[in-house]
Design a protein around this motif. Structure first.
Motif, PDB file in Angstrom:
ATOM      1  N   ILE A   1      39.124  42.618 -64.555  1.00 50.88           N
ATOM      2  CA  ILE A   1      38.553  43.973 -64.451  1.00 50.88           C
ATOM      3  C   ILE A   1      39.093  44.683 -63.206  1.00 50.88           C
ATOM      4  O   ILE A   1      39.509  45.846 -63.262  1.00 50.88           O
ATOM      5  CB  ILE A   1      37.008  43.939 -64.412  1.00 50.88           C
ATOM      6  N   ALA A   2      39.107  43.962 -62.080  1.00 55.70           N
ATOM      7  CA  ALA A   2      39.543  44.599 -60.829  1.00 55.70           C
ATOM      8  C   ALA A   2      41.004  45.052 -60.920  1.00 55.70           C
ATOM      9  O   ALA A   2      41.347  46.147 -60.461  1.00 55.70           O
ATOM     10  CB  ALA A   2      39.356  43.642 -59.659  1.00 55.70           C
ATOM     11  N   ILE A   3      41.831  44.216 -61.516  1.00 60.56           N
ATOM     12  CA  ILE A   3      43.256  44.577 -61.589  1.00 60.56           C
ATOM     13  C   ILE A   3      43.433  45.807 -62.498  1.00 60.56           C
ATOM     14  O   ILE A   3      44.165  46.745 -62.158  1.00 60.56           O
ATOM     15  CB  ILE A   3      44.096  43.357 -62.036  1.00 60.56           C
ATOM     16  N   ALA A   4      42.724  45.819 -63.620  1.00 62.20           N
ATOM     17  CA  ALA A   4      42.815  46.986 -64.529  1.00 62.20           C
ATOM     18  C   ALA A   4      42.275  48.235 -63.826  1.00 62.20           C
ATOM     19  O   ALA A   4      42.861  49.329 -63.927  1.00 62.20           O
ATOM     20  CB  ALA A   4      42.030  46.715 -65.808  1.00 62.20           C
ATOM     21  N   ALA A   5      41.175  48.092 -63.098  1.00 64.68           N
ATOM     22  CA  ALA A   5      40.581  49.257 -62.422  1.00 64.68           C
ATOM     23  C   ALA A   5      41.513  49.770 -61.330  1.00 64.68           C
ATOM     24  O   ALA A   5      41.677  50.988 -61.158  1.00 64.68           O
ATOM     25  CB  ALA A   5      39.219  48.876 -61.833  1.00 64.68           C
TER      26      ALA A   5
ATOM     27  N   ILE B   1      36.937  50.242 -55.940  1.00 68.69           N
ATOM     28  CA  ILE B   1      36.279  49.081 -56.555  1.00 68.69           C
ATOM     29  C   ILE B   1      35.349  48.379 -55.579  1.00 68.69           C
ATOM     30  O   ILE B   1      35.741  48.064 -54.452  1.00 68.69           O
ATOM     31  CB  ILE B   1      37.336  48.037 -57.018  1.00 68.69           C
ATOM     32  N   ILE B   2      34.137  48.111 -56.052  1.00 67.18           N
ATOM     33  CA  ILE B   2      33.253  47.186 -55.334  1.00 67.18           C
ATOM     34  C   ILE B   2      33.035  46.011 -56.281  1.00 67.18           C
ATOM     35  O   ILE B   2      32.737  46.202 -57.464  1.00 67.18           O
ATOM     36  CB  ILE B   2      31.938  47.843 -54.858  1.00 67.18           C
ATOM     37  N   CYS B   3      33.230  44.797 -55.759  1.00 65.31           N
ATOM     38  CA  CYS B   3      33.180  43.607 -56.608  1.00 65.31           C
ATOM     39  C   CYS B   3      32.177  42.614 -56.033  1.00 65.31           C
ATOM     40  O   CYS B   3      32.191  42.344 -54.830  1.00 65.31           O
ATOM     41  CB  CYS B   3      34.574  42.975 -56.664  1.00 65.31           C
ATOM     42  N   GLU B   4      31.333  42.075 -56.886  1.00 61.94           N
ATOM     43  CA  GLU B   4      30.396  41.049 -56.422  1.00 61.94           C
ATOM     44  C   GLU B   4      31.160  39.810 -55.943  1.00 61.94           C
ATOM     45  O   GLU B   4      32.299  39.592 -56.305  1.00 61.94           O
ATOM     46  CB  GLU B   4      29.388  40.688 -57.536  1.00 61.94           C
ATOM     47  N   LYS B   5      30.500  39.034 -55.111  1.00 63.00           N
ATOM     48  CA  LYS B   5      31.077  37.833 -54.553  1.00 63.00           C
ATOM     49  C   LYS B   5      30.841  36.658 -55.493  1.00 63.00           C
ATOM     50  O   LYS B   5      29.918  36.739 -56.291  1.00 63.00           O
ATOM     51  CB  LYS B   5      30.529  37.526 -53.162  1.00 63.00           C
ATOM     52  N   PRO B   6      31.589  35.568 -55.396  1.00 61.88           N
ATOM     53  CA  PRO B   6      32.820  35.459 -54.635  1.00 61.88           C
ATOM     54  C   PRO B   6      33.886  36.308 -55.307  1.00 61.88           C
ATOM     55  O   PRO B   6      33.778  36.603 -56.496  1.00 61.88           O
ATOM     56  CB  PRO B   6      33.154  33.963 -54.725  1.00 61.88           C
ATOM     57  N   LEU B   7      34.924  36.668 -54.550  1.00 64.15           N
ATOM     58  CA  LEU B   7      35.906  37.598 -55.108  1.00 64.15           C
ATOM     59  C   LEU B   7      36.455  37.084 -56.438  1.00 64.15           C
ATOM     60  O   LEU B   7      36.605  37.861 -57.381  1.00 64.15           O
ATOM     61  CB  LEU B   7      37.036  37.813 -54.087  1.00 64.15           C
ATOM     62  N   ALA B   8      36.740  35.774 -56.496  1.00 63.89           N
ATOM     63  CA  ALA B   8      37.380  35.256 -57.707  1.00 63.89           C
ATOM     64  C   ALA B   8      37.096  33.773 -57.859  1.00 63.89           C
ATOM     65  O   ALA B   8      36.456  33.160 -57.011  1.00 63.89           O
ATOM     66  CB  ALA B   8      38.882  35.494 -57.596  1.00 63.89           C
TER      67      ALA B   8
END
Ligand code: SOE
Length: 392
Positions: A90-94, A101-108
């Motif tokens: 999702i992050a890469i597409a966004a 982008i704000i992403c919940e933890k852990p990053l990946a």
């Protein structure tokens, strides 16, 4: 006029609830607000789940197609509140679509995923943040202020814990949090990373770790229904059981790049501990102690305190302290989980308004992933392991 920014929130569960509340209340606390987050569209795995989240969390629209949503020209911000297995995609597409982008933890789940995410946002030039919210507790930010002002001197030792007990019952269900393919790791990724984030924030980069990693509950009843309710989920001693392939506990010694030493303990199997995030920092000029279960308080002792008043004393955070301008007007009225998320939301939109990366951003999240990876490696080898990219 304060700018209105359209948010697409992907995931309508526990974290979706926390983020939606922050979007609604951030401008009520921090005014003038850096932006007005507009709850434009919420995405969940089915149309029905998305519609329920829309109604409950006050979004304008609902969808079960995140790919289409992140491409929409009317979306300014993509908020990733999903389980870990889809963060990277999702992050890469966004990022490619030019969204902040704000992403919940852990990053990946892995360092490879985290690296790809960091590269995508770097190339896109968007603003990015990882939602390690606990550093936004006023008492934690006050500890940081004292450290920066030199009031504890040179840091010698950091002792951090994150202990919970929601997974101590062996008949608690095999949710996604116990499956490596979805979560990446167990306690290490889920909660030890919070301690790592606090350690990085307060002390500096961790260079080396020497850890023990344990899985106490090797099988769990297969979860009925899709919703992860943590400790409140229904227990079953008779249902078919599946394998747990992640860690329950990590205990580690730490060496920091700046020469400080320390320790970290994280467990989700510690009966009686609920959200027991603590740190104690010893410096050449004083000590600081924090316990999230008493999060209005910071315990301090400074070397030059009067000899007849030696010992820890309690500071109650309020208007004189970080974020005090927006939170409550009297110390100890009560800081909660929501307040940490509201402050996080303010800092994220302020970063967008100023076009300046906030912290922790995806690069910080990647560094935390390097530490998580070293913790797990050391658990296997039984030796000190260096953190990738660490200096000193
Ligand atoms: C479960 O351990 C959990 O929900 C974590 O995933 C969160 O990061 C933590 O803030 C609360 O507990």
């Amino acid at each position: 006029m304060t700018r209105v920014m359209n948010v697409a929130m992907i995931g309508g569960g526990f974290m979706g609830k926390a983020h939606a509340m922050a979007y609604a209340s951030m401008p009520m606390f921090f005014w003038p607000a850096p932006a007005i987050p507009h709850r434009k569209i919420v995405v969940d795995v089915t149309d029905a789940a998305a519609e329920a989240a829309r109604e409950r969390f006050g979004f304008e629209e609902a969808s079960s197609d995140w790919r289409a949503v992140v491409e929409r020209p009317d979306i300014d911000v993509v908020d990733i509140c999903t389980p870990n297995n889809v963060h990277a995609e999702i992050a890469i597409a966004a990022a490619k679509a030019g969204k902040h982008i704000i992403c919940e933890k852990p990053l990946a789940r892995t360092i490879e995923e985290a690296r790809a995410m960091a590269q995508a946002v770097r190339e896109a030039g968007v603003i990015h943040m990882v939602a390690f919210n606990y550093r936004r507790t006023p008492a934690v930010a006050l500890a940081k202020r004292y450290i920066e002002e030199g009031r504890v001197g040179r840091i010698l030792n950091f002792r951090g814990t994150y202990l919970q007990d929601w997974s101590a019952d062996p008949d608690g269900p095999l949710s996604w949090r116990f499956q490596k393919r979805i979560a990446g790791s167990g306690t290490t990724g889920d909660i030890a990373t919070h301690v790592v984030d606090l350690a990085h924030y307060l002390v500096g980069p961790i260079a080396e770790v020497n850890s023990m990693v344990h899985t106490y509950v090797k099988t769990r009843p297969i979860q009925q229904g899709g919703v992860d309710k943590l400790g409140a989920s229904e227990k079953s001693a008779t249902a078919e059981r599946g394998e747990v392939d992640v860690d329950d506990e990590v205990i580690s010694m730490l060496r920091f790049e700046n020469g400080a030493v320390g320790s970290l303990e994280a467990s989700r199997n510690a009966w009686g501990r609920n959200n027991f995030i603590t740190f104690e920092i010893h410096g050449t000029e004083g000590s600081i102690h924090f316990n999230y279960e008493r999060r209005d308080e910071l315990q301090v002792m400074f070397r030059n305190d009067p000899a007849d008043a030696r010992g820890f004393r309690t500071i109650y955070t309020g208007p004189a302290h970080p974020y005090g301008e927006g939170l409550w007007p009297i110390p100890a009225l009560g800081i909660g989980y929501s307040e940490t998320k509201i402050v996080e939301c303010r800092d994220f939109f302020a970063a967008i308004a100023q076009n300046k990366l906030p912290s922790p951003n995806f690069e910080d999240g990647l560094r935390t992933e390097y530490v998580a990876d070293a913790l797990l490696r050391s658990g296997e080898t039984g030796h000190w392991e260096r953190v990738e990219g660490a200096a000193g």
